[in-house]
Design a protein around this motif. Structure first.
Motif: not given
Ligand SMILES: [Zn+2]
Length: 152
Positions: A35-37, A20-25, A43-46
């Protein structure tokens, strides 16, 4: 870390958090509105997944997932009163009912999260076999060849 009263603490698997973290980055590099957090992003993804489920209910109310095996996704068509099998073959999804790769059932299958298992699960299985050694691999390939023949 402060939490709002409406938040609930849940445990996520370490490898899931890593993915998830690498997807977010990756997504933040491409899109400044992500989202910057990290928590907000998850939460948005879910929430988007839940919204997609709702969308599918409206888009195709007569179609539903009936289950999934290693290489088949079963979709019930209550208009036709039939269950169709979706297979992943030669890089394409194929519907057994319509003998098509472009029908409504394939479109529906493509929008379900389980569709990814048709391919990825087989790849993971291959990797595990690799670790177990060549002997096991040979046996499995023979079995796989037999099951491919019997399916046709
Ligand atoms: Zn179809």
């Amino acid at each position: 870390m402060p939490r709002s009263n409406s938040a609930e603490l849940i445990t996520l698997r370490v490898n899931i958090v890593k993915e998830l973290r690498s997807k977010w980055k990756r997504e933040r590099e491409r899109n400044p509105y992500i989202n910057e957090h990290f928590g907000g992003f998850v939460n948005e993804l879910l929430h988007e997944i839940l919204e997609k489920d709702e969308f599918l209910k409206h888009y195709a109310p007569f179609l539903s997932e009936e289950g999934c095996t290693r290489d088949t996704l079963y979709i019930k068509d209550s208009k036709e009163n039939k269950v169709t099998e979706i297979h992943f073959n030669e890089e394409k999804l194929r519907c057994s009912l319509c003998q098509s790769s472009t029908c409504f059932h394939v479109q529906f299958a493509m929008a379900t999260p389980r569709v990814a298992k048709l391919n990825i699960r087989n790849q993971q299985a291959d990797q595990e076999i690799e670790v177990d050694g060549q002997q096991v691999r040979k046996l499995t390939n023979n079995k796989r060849r037999k099951s491919t023949i019997s399916r046709k």
